[in-house]
Design a protein around this motif. Structure first.
Motif, PDB file in Angstrom:
ATOM      1  N   GLN A 138       0.830  -1.203   0.000  1.00 34.44           N
ATOM      2  CA  GLN A 138       0.000   0.000   0.000  1.00 34.44           C
ATOM      3  C   GLN A 138       0.865   1.255   0.000  1.00 34.44           C
ATOM      4  OE1 GLN A 138      -2.687   0.160   3.302  1.00 34.44           O
ATOM      5  NE2 GLN A 138      -3.990   1.725   2.380  1.00 34.44           N
ATOM      6  N   LEU A 139       1.949   1.233   0.773  1.00 33.47           N
ATOM      7  CA  LEU A 139       2.845   2.380   0.850  1.00 33.47           C
ATOM      8  C   LEU A 139       3.552   2.610  -0.476  1.00 33.47           C
ATOM      9  CD1 LEU A 139       3.885   4.457   2.913  1.00 33.47           C
ATOM     10  CD2 LEU A 139       5.733   2.869   3.464  1.00 33.47           C
ATOM     11  N   LEU A 140       4.053   1.525  -1.076  1.00 32.53           N
ATOM     12  CA  LEU A 140       4.740   1.660  -2.361  1.00 32.53           C
ATOM     13  C   LEU A 140       3.782   2.118  -3.459  1.00 32.53           C
ATOM     14  CD1 LEU A 140       7.032  -1.506  -2.251  1.00 32.53           C
ATOM     15  CD2 LEU A 140       7.685   0.885  -1.896  1.00 32.53           C
ATOM     16  N   SER A 141       2.540   1.668  -3.382  1.00 26.82           N
ATOM     17  CA  SER A 141       1.546   2.109  -4.349  1.00 26.82           C
ATOM     18  C   SER A 141       1.308   3.608  -4.220  1.00 26.82           C
ATOM     19  CB  SER A 141       0.240   1.343  -4.143  1.00 26.82           C
ATOM     20  OG  SER A 141      -0.770   1.816  -5.009  1.00 26.82           O
ATOM     21  N   ALA A 142       1.250   4.105  -2.970  1.00 30.33           N
ATOM     22  CA  ALA A 142       1.048   5.541  -2.748  1.00 30.33           C
ATOM     23  C   ALA A 142       2.233   6.341  -3.280  1.00 30.33           C
ATOM     24  CB  ALA A 142       0.839   5.809  -1.256  1.00 30.33           C
ATOM     25  N   VAL A 143       3.457   5.807  -3.109  1.00 31.55           N
ATOM     26  CA  VAL A 143       4.648   6.491  -3.624  1.00 31.55           C
ATOM     27  C   VAL A 143       4.589   6.561  -5.149  1.00 31.55           C
ATOM     28  CG1 VAL A 143       7.157   6.351  -3.853  1.00 31.55           C
ATOM     29  CG2 VAL A 143       6.079   5.858  -1.660  1.00 31.55           C
ATOM     30  N   ALA A 144       4.218   5.427  -5.762  1.00 32.62           N
ATOM     31  CA  ALA A 144       4.147   5.391  -7.227  1.00 32.62           C
ATOM     32  C   ALA A 144       3.110   6.355  -7.774  1.00 32.62           C
ATOM     33  CB  ALA A 144       3.831   3.961  -7.681  1.00 32.62           C
ATOM     34  N   GLU A 145       2.070   6.604  -7.006  1.00 30.46           N
ATOM     35  CA  GLU A 145       1.020   7.519  -7.437  1.00 30.46           C
ATOM     36  C   GLU A 145       1.371   8.980  -7.196  1.00 30.46           C
ATOM     37  OE1 GLU A 145      -2.437   6.214  -5.402  1.00 30.46           O
ATOM     38  OE2 GLU A 145      -2.514   4.278  -6.427  1.00 30.46           O
ATOM     39  N   GLY A 146       2.560   9.225  -6.615  1.00 30.01           N
ATOM     40  CA  GLY A 146       3.025  10.591  -6.431  1.00 30.01           C
ATOM     41  C   GLY A 146       2.500  11.293  -5.199  1.00 30.01           C
ATOM     42  N   HIS A 147       2.063  10.536  -4.183  1.00 28.42           N
ATOM     43  CA  HIS A 147       1.570  11.161  -2.958  1.00 28.42           C
ATOM     44  C   HIS A 147       2.705  11.901  -2.243  1.00 28.42           C
ATOM     45  CE1 HIS A 147      -2.550   9.431  -2.662  1.00 28.42           C
ATOM     46  NE2 HIS A 147      -2.023   8.505  -3.453  1.00 28.42           N
ATOM     47  N   SER A 148       2.362  12.990  -1.578  1.00 31.78           N
ATOM     48  CA  SER A 148       3.347  13.768  -0.839  1.00 31.78           C
ATOM     49  C   SER A 148       3.745  13.033   0.434  1.00 31.78           C
ATOM     50  CB  SER A 148       2.779  15.140  -0.478  1.00 31.78           C
ATOM     51  OG  SER A 148       1.745  15.002   0.488  1.00 31.78           O
ATOM     52  N   LEU A 149       4.831  13.512   1.042  1.00 28.64           N
ATOM     53  CA  LEU A 149       5.287  12.913   2.293  1.00 28.64           C
ATOM     54  C   LEU A 149       4.239  13.081   3.388  1.00 28.64           C
ATOM     55  CD1 LEU A 149       7.698  11.347   3.234  1.00 28.64           C
ATOM     56  CD2 LEU A 149       8.823  13.471   3.867  1.00 28.64           C
ATOM     57  N   ASP A 150       3.559  14.218   3.414  1.00 27.75           N
ATOM     58  CA  ASP A 150       2.484  14.423   4.385  1.00 27.75           C
ATOM     59  C   ASP A 150       1.400  13.358   4.224  1.00 27.75           C
ATOM     60  OD1 ASP A 150       3.853  16.634   5.142  1.00 27.75           O
ATOM     61  OD2 ASP A 150       2.438  18.097   4.350  1.00 27.75           O
ATOM     62  N   GLU A 151       1.059  13.062   2.974  1.00 28.56           N
ATOM     63  CA  GLU A 151       0.006  12.070   2.707  1.00 28.56           C
ATOM     64  C   GLU A 151       0.459  10.668   3.098  1.00 28.56           C
ATOM     65  OE1 GLU A 151      -2.288  14.140  -1.067  1.00 28.56           O
ATOM     66  OE2 GLU A 151      -0.375  13.132  -1.406  1.00 28.56           O
TER      67      GLU A 151
END
Length: 543
Positions: A138-151
């Motif tokens: 889930q975390l890697l998916s969020a990174v791949a989607e360009g989520h900010s560090l805050d998110e």
């Protein structure tokens, strides 16, 4: 697995003799022993299985149970095979020491109980691993989607029930999840630190707590570590980078709660989060490196006194600096360290991070053996820099960090401010603090004059005037130097000097006469006092 599950297992046939209130405690493992003092082998969280072979007299029970409790075990399961029963003195000792006691029937082996605990533990580990892998995906998916560090921090909070934020050793808040209550099931306090709108913001946390966090991060022998805050709550510090020797230039992760009580899957998820934060740190540094050539050109031009021309102002604007000013200039260098070493890298990292408390876009680089940074900022920024940099003092235990700061009202005076920061750095070398931050505005005229002189010339001046006095004190156990310091501090008043030293005024007169003989300078004359004063400042910087 908890104790209640063992008690409820019909295949084990355990009987509870004491400790109803502690049945929800988790069991980490089962350990079999008949040693009278097993404390060197029992681990915290153990269920101790014993056949009572150690019992010779009723007094032995208290000694055995006391050793088990000291080791952190949570319960004792006593077999009946050897004695035919569990003696009352064993139960009494367990009640006295507050440890749970089970009776194990003859037909149940300790191996059955150990297998039951091990099987449950392995199942829990498999579930924890599956949970951690799911969170990782889930975390890697969020990174791949360009989520900010805050998110990403908000995602970690929602999944783990742990409020997190990221800081630097100067106390700067890098990122934080928007405030929201933690899930009720965790029992962990919520993190209420919102993303700041201004550079260097420390969030909702009091400055004293930020000081405590940075000091602990820089000095802790091992990480993670738990820190108590001023409101009585606890928080845990996790490293973002594995290198223990690079903490002055590292970010760290702050999580609400005591990490010692968290399951392994939470630790695994936080380690994965730290890896993602480190990746974001590297991306941020890469973006800054892409602009370094322009920054080096700007610093070189300013160092050469060029404060005119449209090209220079355009380059500064490209780097995020308003050419209209005002400006704050800071220079940092480790004391007494050869040029271009790791220490200079630490000095630049420290200065860069401190400047980010002032603005999002400082210009920085290395010129010679010093790190230089320039930012848009008002004179009040000097205090902000000092507070940020002084938090790094625990990291500079082998060498000192010298920092000089100067402000400029406009672009035309920027080169002069750069020279002023260099002079302030020289003055910082004469101050005793491990992290010595000196503003040119803080420096008295005599200090600025001394700082502008070569070190060898300053020392020669001080030696020629005061060395005979130092030699006299060393060989005669005298008090001439302390008397001289007190006399000058008292503006040349014999009586005030005597009161400060708690001696008779005639003693002061004798000592000053001896100093005059040794130095060849009559201290009743102003010019001689000035010479001695300056020599004393060079010889004893903290005086």
């Amino acid at each position: 697995m908890i104790l209640r599950e063992l008690l409820d297992d019909p295949g084990l046939g355990l009987t509870l003799l004491h400790g109803t209130e502690a049945l929800d405690q988790p069991v980490t493992s089962a350990f079999t022993t008949d040693l009278r003092d097993p404390r060197h082998y029992v681990r915290p969280g153990d269920l101790v299985l014993t056949g009572l072979m150690w019992r010779r007299t009723p007094a032995d029970s208290d000694a055995f149970v006391s050793a088990v409790v000291d080791s952190g075990a949570i319960a004792i399961a006593a077999g009946e095979a050897a004695l035919g029963e569990v003696p009352d003195d064993v139960a009494a000792a367990c009640r006295h020491h507050g440890v749970t006691l089970f009776r194990v029937p003859v037909e149940v082996s300790f191996g059955q109980i150990s297998d039951r605990v091990s099987t449950a533990r392995e199942a829990e580990q498999r579930r924890a691993l599956a949970t951690a892998l799911g969170r990782q995906r889930q975390l890697l998916s969020a990174v791949a989607e360009g989520h900010s560090l805050d998110e990403l921090l908000a995602l970690a909070r929602d999944e783990l029930g742990v409020g997190c934020h990221v800081r630097t050793p100067t106390g700067r808040l890098v990122a934080a999840a928007p405030g929201a209550p933690a899930p009720a099931s965790t029992g962990m306090p919520a993190q209420r630190s919102a993303r700041p709108d201004t550079p260097g913001h420390t969030g909702d946390m009091p400055a004293a707590d930020v000081d405590r966090l940075t000091r602990t991060f820089l000095t802790a022998g091992r990480l993670p570590v738990t820190v108590s805050l001023s409101d009585g709550s606890s928080t845990s510090i996790f490293p973002v980078e594995p290198r223990i020797d690079a903490r002055v230039a590292s970010w760290f992760l702050v999580c609400t709660g005591e990490h010692e009580h968290w399951p392994e899957d939470v630790h695994a998820s936080l380690r994965e989060l730290a890896s993602v934060i480190l990746l974001e740190r590297h991306r941020w540094e890469e973006r800054r490196r892409s602009q370094q050539r322009i920054a080096d050109d700007v610093l070189a031009a300013l160092a050469e006194g060029h404060t005119s021309g449209a090209e220079l102002t355009v380059r500064m604007a490209d780097l995020g600096i308003d050419p209209a000013g005002p400006f704050v200039v800071a220079i940092a260098a480790p004391a007494g360290t050869p040029a271009r070493t790791a220490a200079h890298g630490s000095a630049r990292a420290a200065l860069d991070d401190a400047m980010l408390h002032v603005t999002d876009h400082p210009i920085s680089g290395i010129r010679g053996d010093r790190a230089i940074a320039i930012a848009t900022g008002h004179p009040a920024a000097t205090g902000t820099l000092r507070t940020a940099l002084e938090r790094l003092a625990p990291a500079f235990d082998r060498e000192r960090l010298l920092v000089g700061v100067c402000t400029a009202a406009d672009f035309e005076t920027l080169s002069g401010a750069l020279d002023g920061a260099h002079h302030a750095t020289n003055v910082a070398a004469t101050w005793p603090a491990r992290v010595s931050v000196v503003s040119l505005d803080d420096v008295a005229s005599h200090a600025a004059l001394l700082a502008a002189l070569p070190d060898s010339l300053r020392r020669t001046f001080a030696t020629r005037i005061l060395q005979p006095v130092f030699d006299y004190d060393e060989h005669h156990g005298g008090e001439l130097i302390p008397t001289l310091e007190a006399f000058l501090d008292a503006d040349g008043s014999w009586s005030s000097c005597a009161r400060r030293l708690h001696v008779h005024v005639n003693t002061v007169r004798y000592r000053l006469q001896r100093i005059a003989e040794l130095t060849g300078r009559d201290l009743s004359r102003l010019e001689n006092r000035v010479d001695v004063f300056l020599a004393l400042k060079v010889a004893r910087p903290g005086s």
